[in-house]
Write a protein that holds these residues in place. Sequence first.
Motif, PDB file in Angstrom:
ATOM      1  N   VAL A 182       8.295  -1.549  -9.907  1.00  0.00           N
ATOM      2  CA  VAL A 182       7.538  -1.763  -8.678  1.00  0.00           C
ATOM      3  C   VAL A 182       6.836  -3.113  -8.768  1.00  0.00           C
ATOM      4  O   VAL A 182       6.473  -3.575  -9.856  1.00  0.00           O
ATOM      5  CB  VAL A 182       6.509  -0.617  -8.463  1.00  0.00           C
ATOM      6  CG1 VAL A 182       5.325  -0.748  -9.402  1.00  0.00           C
ATOM      7  CG2 VAL A 182       6.027  -0.575  -7.015  1.00  0.00           C
ATOM      8  N   HIS A 183       6.686  -3.781  -7.622  1.00  0.00           N
ATOM      9  CA  HIS A 183       5.909  -5.026  -7.541  1.00  0.00           C
ATOM     10  C   HIS A 183       4.517  -4.638  -7.041  1.00  0.00           C
ATOM     11  O   HIS A 183       4.309  -4.460  -5.837  1.00  0.00           O
ATOM     12  CB  HIS A 183       6.575  -6.003  -6.579  1.00  0.00           C
ATOM     13  CG  HIS A 183       7.997  -6.321  -6.940  1.00  0.00           C
ATOM     14  ND1 HIS A 183       8.340  -6.979  -8.099  1.00  0.00           N
ATOM     15  CD2 HIS A 183       9.163  -6.068  -6.301  1.00  0.00           C
ATOM     16  CE1 HIS A 183       9.658  -7.123  -8.155  1.00  0.00           C
ATOM     17  NE2 HIS A 183      10.181  -6.564  -7.078  1.00  0.00           N
ATOM     18  N   GLY A 198       3.981   1.067  -1.733  1.00  0.00           N
ATOM     19  CA  GLY A 198       3.085  -0.030  -1.386  1.00  0.00           C
ATOM     20  C   GLY A 198       1.939   0.373  -0.480  1.00  0.00           C
ATOM     21  O   GLY A 198       0.811  -0.120  -0.615  1.00  0.00           O
ATOM     22  N   THR A 200       8.883  -0.269  -4.209  1.00  0.00           N
ATOM     23  CA  THR A 200       7.769  -1.116  -3.765  1.00  0.00           C
ATOM     24  C   THR A 200       7.417  -0.801  -2.315  1.00  0.00           C
ATOM     25  O   THR A 200       6.238  -0.766  -1.941  1.00  0.00           O
ATOM     26  CB  THR A 200       8.128  -2.599  -3.921  1.00  0.00           C
ATOM     27  OG1 THR A 200       8.368  -2.881  -5.301  1.00  0.00           O
ATOM     28  CG2 THR A 200       6.999  -3.488  -3.426  1.00  0.00           C
TER      29      THR A 200
END
Length: 461
Positions: A104-105, A162, A158
Amino acid sequence: MSDDIDHTLRLATFLSQLKYEDLQPEVINHAKLSILNSLGCGIGSSLARPALKVSSAVLRPDESCLDAAIIDQSRRARLEDAVLINGVALTTADYDDTHLKTVVHPSGTPLAALLSWAEVHHLPGKDFILAFICGVEAQCAVANAISPGHYRDGWHITGTTGGFGAAAAIAKALGLNPHKFAAALGHAASMAGGIRAMFGTDTKTLHMGRAAQNGLLAAKLAESEFDSCPRAIESWMKLVSDTVSDADLSALATGGPFEILENTFKPYPCGIVIHPLIDGCLRELEFLRDRDLIDSLEERMDVVEVVVNPQCVRLCSVRQPRSALETIFSLYHGCAVALVYGRAGPAEFSDAACNDSIIRSIRDKIQVTTDQSVADDAARLKFRYSPKSVSAMDTVLEDEVRIDHATGSLANPMDAQQVENKFSDQSKAIIGRKKTSDIIQLCRSLETVADMGVLGALLAP
């Protein structure tokens, strides 16, 4: 998952009660580097096509209340629109950070939401850092709990997680109590989305921008006592993953380590699973130089055999990308540009590099084998070159390279100076050397900033 514990509320309680004084120095310092790293990515892609297309779609010349800056665009925007546009820019080049356990970012969505929020509401630097960390921790907690099945099944993690990060960041900035904080996470659960099929398209960048926008809305709804259900995250996870772990979701709330310390920074603007291959090809250049093979590489190279973890092929298997956005997901392109150009920066993942005939030829000479025993940050490469001519006395040349830990991995991380250099490389050509230096200095001492609106001013043209 256990039905007798409301893990969503436990997570919300922990985050809502977390104080700046509870944060260890290494957590604060890593948060500041994460912020600087993502800001550089946003500046570097602020005038790329995805951000400009979104701006064209959502901005109207007759709107009032244009309170927030858009990174390096002369126009300002409503808070919600600025969050969307900046979120798209932050992730366009896929140069942003990566939480390696989950891929994941984690910085982009909470940062996109907080940048505009902090500018409009004059948030102090300490509160900004604390809210940002809460966002990263919430997103990583959810990502840990649904990995690896969620990503493997085709969801873009992400995009789906997010909104939890952005909701937690804004909920913390608002000072919401545990129950309202949990409601914000519940609203984010109902708006979560994003699929891996969109990789290489504009829509992939929308996942981060829209998640940041959804998180902002989720927190504002919760502040206004807009109701949600108990155990909201758990209910959502049961729908989107078959590998749910309540232990992972509750780890942070029970004193687990801060996940932001597991956050890594990318030296190359592409899928992180390509990085060991790029490292290997850059190392091979010394072999090529010693044997005067660089100028005749296209003719002399027979094959590059690479062995990688299956995740690399799952995520980045585009052999002949058609655009800059697709090169990000091409292990073949990453190898080729490293061999041909001796570099793998933003310019090497552009439309021009994508269409380079020599790059295209080298991409076709790469053969891939997967091996589950090869770590995500490792790779094995074997290069074979033909003789100069049929009658030449020299024989077929071979060379092997092994990468145990790619540059930017937890075992071989980028240091603070490298992150600052990466920021400068992306920023100075767009906003100038003076503002680039000012933003670096601001991030170094972020906890002393009285009003984060100063960052918005530096990000504007």
